[in-house]
Design an enzyme around this catalytic site. Sequence first.
Site, PDB file in Angstrom:
ATOM      1  CB  ILE A  33      37.018 -62.821  -9.961  1.00 29.45           C
ATOM      2  CG1 ILE A  33      37.381 -63.422  -8.572  1.00 29.45           C
ATOM      3  CG2 ILE A  33      38.237 -62.297 -10.773  1.00 29.45           C
ATOM      4  CD1 ILE A  33      38.433 -64.431  -8.520  1.00 29.45           C
ATOM      5  CB  SER A  34      33.665 -60.043  -6.483  1.00 32.99           C
ATOM      6  OG  SER A  34      32.378 -60.359  -7.090  1.00 32.99           O
ATOM      7  CD  GLN A  35      36.081 -53.971  -5.270  1.00 26.68           C
ATOM      8  OE1 GLN A  35      35.644 -53.299  -6.137  1.00 26.68           O
ATOM      9  NE2 GLN A  35      36.713 -53.363  -4.240  1.00 26.68           N
TER      10      GLN A  35
END
Length: 216
Positions: free
Chosen positions: A60-62
Site C-alpha cells: 500500500i503506497s505511502q
Amino acid sequence: MSPSPEQVMQFLYALRSRGVRDRAVLTAMEKIDRGLFVEGVFSGRAYEDVPLPIACGQTISQPSIVGLMTQAAEIGPRHHVLEVGTGAGYQAAILSQLARRVWTVDRHRRLTRAAEARFKALDLTNVTVLTGDGSFGLPDQAPFDRILVTAAAEDPPGPLLAQLREGGIMVVPVGQSDAVQSLIKVTRTESGFDYEEMRSVRFVPLVEGIAPENSA
C-alpha cells in the site's frame, strides 16, 4: 480502531509538508481511514507516511504519494476514473470521494475480493472492482477522463494511452522495477500527448496477466 484527533492532525500536516495542498484531496484523505486498508502487525503504522506490505507481495503506497498522484490527476466531480493496480483499495477509496465513477482493476483476485469487501463496508457505491490484466485497461468502459497507475511500467502503456479521453490525464510511474522510477503526468492533447516528469518514486512492477488463484 479509529485514529485519534492528534494522529489525524499529524497525518494531514505530513501530507501538506510533502506537497499535498489541494483542499479536496486533503478532505478525502482525512475522511478515508487508511487503517481499514492495513492488516496485521502493520495496522499500528497506518498513519505513518510509509509504504506497507499487503498480501500477494504487494504494497500500500505511502499516503503522501497517494495524495500527490491524486492531486496531479486534477479529478473533478464528473470524471470517470480508471485505476490500474487496486492493491488494498486505499487509492480507489480516495478517488471515490472526488470522481463520479471509479473502475479499479488488479491481477490478484485475493486483493480485489478484499478491496470489494472494504468498499462495501464503507458504502462506496461508485467504485467497481475487477480482476484482470490492468495493463490493457478496460476498453469496454473507455474513454476515461483520468487514469492512475499504481505499478511501474517501462513506458506508459499504449492501451492505456489509447483509452484516455482528449484533455484527460494519466499519472504513471515509469522505469525499471529494480531502480528509481519517475512519476509521469501524461496529458492527452488534440495533437498527441504531453509528458511532465514530477518526481522520483519506487513502485512494484506492472505485471501482465492474471495471477494464479493460490498466489501468496
